[in-house]
Design an enzyme around this catalytic site. Structure first.
Site, PDB file in Angstrom:
ATOM      1  N   HIS A 234       0.859  -1.188   0.000  1.00 59.60           N
ATOM      2  CA  HIS A 234       0.000   0.000   0.000  1.00 59.60           C
ATOM      3  C   HIS A 234       0.898   1.241   0.000  1.00 59.60           C
ATOM      4  CE1 HIS A 234      -3.522   2.465   0.838  1.00 59.60           C
ATOM      5  NE2 HIS A 234      -2.813   3.072   1.770  1.00 59.60           N
TER       6      HIS A 234
ATOM      7  N   GLY B 167     -10.188  -6.586   6.791  1.00 60.82           N
ATOM      8  CA  GLY B 167     -10.460  -5.141   6.691  1.00 60.82           C
ATOM      9  C   GLY B 167      -9.852  -4.573   5.422  1.00 60.82           C
TER      10      GLY B 167
END
Ligand code: GRF
Length: 202
Positions: A111, A145
């Site tokens: 990320h 998540g």
């Protein structure tokens, strides 16, 4: 170790893995990419895989009646290549229960921000808009998540006054590609344990 890499875009992280494995050799690196999957057709990431002579597959959400069916189809397409580790390298879809049931604990994502700051699809833009002075990239295990799984490694990148999103993202990607190559190699060559939010590489 067998790697399946998932992409959605230009695939420069995938390319970094392919180049490193070609340069150091599968044995020394500890892993080889056995297939590349995507959620859409016609992206450079798939072209890079094809140029490397790798099997590819595309699993589009719109080809399935429900998100759950897409998730199961993606899990099946990945499982067909019997991966030891699945790597999301710019894959822009959130996987669901079926995928995590099969690959949770051996599914890593990269990320372009320092999680837990700036999760989601616009981490670079959000850090810039916020006025962050440093940002960076995070390689983590994927959990149920969005960008919330246990962190394996992070790299810091300074934000410059003249940065726009693409300039900053390119600078982040220079660090991110090296971090991903290093982490994937470490996980492939060594055992590892996930203890709560800690990742212990033996
Ligand atoms: C990477 O920065 C990744 O973290 C983000 O999108 C970018 C993908 O780049 N999700 P590429 O497709 O590997 O070039």
């Amino acid at each position: 170790r067998r790697l399946v890499v998932l992409v959605s875009g230009s695939g420069t992280n995938l390319q970094a893995l392919l180049d490193e494995i070609a340069a150091t050799g599968t044995e020394a690196y500890g892993a080889e990419v056995v297939a590349v999957g995507a959620d859409r057709e016609g992206i450079e990431g798939l072209a890079r895989a094809e140029r490397a002579g790798l099997p590819t597959f595309v699993c589009r959400v719109k080809d399935h009646a429900t998100r759950e069916e897409w998730d199961a189809a993606l899990a099946g397409a990945v499982a067909a290549h019997e991966p030891d580790l699945v790597v999301s390298a710019g894959f822009m879809k959130i996987v669901g229960k079926e995928f995590l049931a099969r690959f949770g604990g051996r599914f890593v994502n990269t990320h372009p921000a320092l999680l837990p700051s700036f999760p989601g699809a616009h981490g670079v833009r959000d850090a810039l808009a916020y006025g962050a002075k440093v940002t960076g990239c995070t390689v983590h295990f994927v959990d149920d998540g969005v960008d919330t799984g246990p962190i394996i490694a992070q790299g810091v990148v300074e934000v410059r006054d003249e940065d726009d999103e693409s300039a900053l993202h390119e600078r982040i990607k220079e660090v991110e590609r090296r971090l991903l190559v290093e982490v994937v190699g470490l996980l492939a060559r060594n055992g590892y344990r996930i203890e709560g939010r800690k990742v212990v590489i033996q």
